[in-house]
Scaffold this active site. Structure first.
Site, short mmCIF file in Angstrom:
data_model
loop_
_atom_site.label_atom_id
_atom_site.label_comp_id
_atom_site.label_asym_id
_atom_site.label_seq_id
_atom_site.Cartn_x
_atom_site.Cartn_y
_atom_site.Cartn_z
N CYS A 219 58.92 11.63 34.23
CA CYS A 219 59.94 12.68 34.18
C CYS A 219 60.29 13.02 32.73
O CYS A 219 61.00 12.25 32.08
CB CYS A 219 61.18 12.20 34.94
SG CYS A 219 62.59 13.29 34.80
N CYS B 24 63.93 13.17 31.83
CA CYS B 24 64.62 11.87 31.83
C CYS B 24 64.23 11.07 30.59
O CYS B 24 65.08 10.53 29.90
CB CYS B 24 64.22 11.07 33.06
SG CYS B 24 64.31 12.02 34.60
N ASP B 25 62.94 10.97 30.32
CA ASP B 25 62.45 10.00 29.35
C ASP B 25 61.96 10.61 28.04
O ASP B 25 61.66 9.86 27.10
CB ASP B 25 61.31 9.17 29.98
CG ASP B 25 61.81 8.31 31.14
OD1 ASP B 25 63.03 8.25 31.34
OD2 ASP B 25 60.99 7.69 31.83
#
Ligand code: FAD
Length: 309
Positions: free
Chosen positions: A134, A137-138
């Protein structure tokens, strides 16, 4: 029977259960694993108002919040079939793999999704240690470092464009001969100075030093193995909704996502859906949680309007 039965106990399902119970409804929450995908997540830095947390911590907090209310939690259970009500206001049935059938006037489906894996050595070993799924997200974890993106469809190319603004260099690997993404995305990607596009490049192994990813090996069009040094590998070869059990009942799109309107209503009266299993764009925790609340409130609206039969 329940007034509202929620299937799937990830962030969307937990949120729907809390909203339902706060309306005084007889609420059931059936799922196979509390927390859902967040249980596979290490660091979470975009759950707004919580600067930093981990998946297991957030999952425990969700569970504790649900237990504050009168919710019948049916755990370690998978739904296998939906029997929609014969008429609006009628009872829906949900068959569980255990053989039990649950009845409810409204059903909220929140069974989430899972990322397709490459299935190569190193992928499992280094998940959350350099292997990521993701970019929203990361991505920031790899600021200033070189990364690779596996997958040349829309999500792979979008991820590469997104990451190029954060990391030092992005190598995009597409196993086929050309990128599959929309032309406008491909043009954007090719305009970026810190991106290398490799086609006919099949990722065969993710390498690391025991604690984190250090590189990957791919088989090129020449049939030879090549190595690149990267600190992260973003796997972008598909997010698969957990909706196989619904085929032939509620309407799905070509990707298998449950088609919902802006209220979380599906094609079936009394059946609502929320989170990653649906057509709601951007698969994120805050979005799934908001979506669960919306679906529960919509189901409540439905209950107060529909004649009881
Ligand atoms: P899910 O979390 O998928 O939960 C669905 C639940 O339903 C699961 O427990 C599943 O097992 C269960 N289920 C499935 N089928 C059935 C069935 N037939 N019967 C009963 N139960 C069923 N998002 C962020 O915002 N920030 C992050 O940092 C972040 N990091 C991530 C890292 C990883 C490795 C992954 C995989 C995802 C990450 N995400 C992150 C995405 C986020 O986890 C999801 O968007 C979110 O969990 C979706 O919530 P959901 O409730 O819709 O679905």
């Amino acid at each position: 029977p329940f007034d509202m039965l929620i299937i799937g106990s990830g962030p969307a399902g937990a949120s729907a259960a809390i909203y339902a119970a706060r309306k005084g409804l007889r609420t059931g929450l059936a799922g196979d694993r509390f927390g859902g995908q967040i249980m596979d997540t290490e660091g979470i830095e975009n759950f707004i108002s919580v600067t930093e947390t981990s998946g297991p911590k957030l999952s425990a907090a969700l569970e504790a919040h649900v237990h504050q209310y009168d919710v019948e939690v049916i755990s370690s259970q998978r739904a296998k079939e939906l029997f929609p009500a014969a008429h609006p206001g009628g009872m829906n049935g949900v068959a569980l793999e255990s053989g039990a059938i649950l009845h409810a006037r409204t059903v909220i489906i929140a069974t989430g999704a899972h990322w397709r894996h490459l299935g190569v050595p190193g992928e499992e070993e280094y998940r959350n240690k350099g292997v990521a799924y993701c970019p929203h997200c990361d991505g920031p974890f790899y600021k200033g470092l070189p990364v690779a993106v596996a997958g040349g469809g829309n999500s792979g190319v979008e991820a590469a464009i997104d990451l190029a603004g954060i990391v030092s260099h992005v190598t995009l690997l597409q196993r086929g001969s050309g990128l599959k993404a929309d032309k406008v995305l491909q043009d954007k990607l090719r305009s970026l100075p810190n991106v290398t596009i490799l086609t006919e490049a099949l990722t065969t192994r993710i390498e690391g030093n025991g604690t984190k990813v250090t590189g990957l090996t791919y088989r090129g069009g020449d049939g030879a193995d090549h190595h690149i040094d990267v600190a992260g590998v973003f796997v972008q070869i598909g997010l698969l909704p957990n909706t196989d059990w619904l085929r032939g009942t509620v309407k799905l799109n070509d990707f298998g996502e449950i088609i919902v309107d802006s209220h979380g209503a599906t094609s079936l009266p009394g059946v609502f859906a929320a989170g990653d299993a649906t057509t709601t764009p951007f698969k994120q925790i805050v979005i799934a949680i908001g979506d669960g609340a919306k679906a529960a409130l919509s189901a409540f609206d439905y209950l107060i309007r529909v004649p009881v039969s």
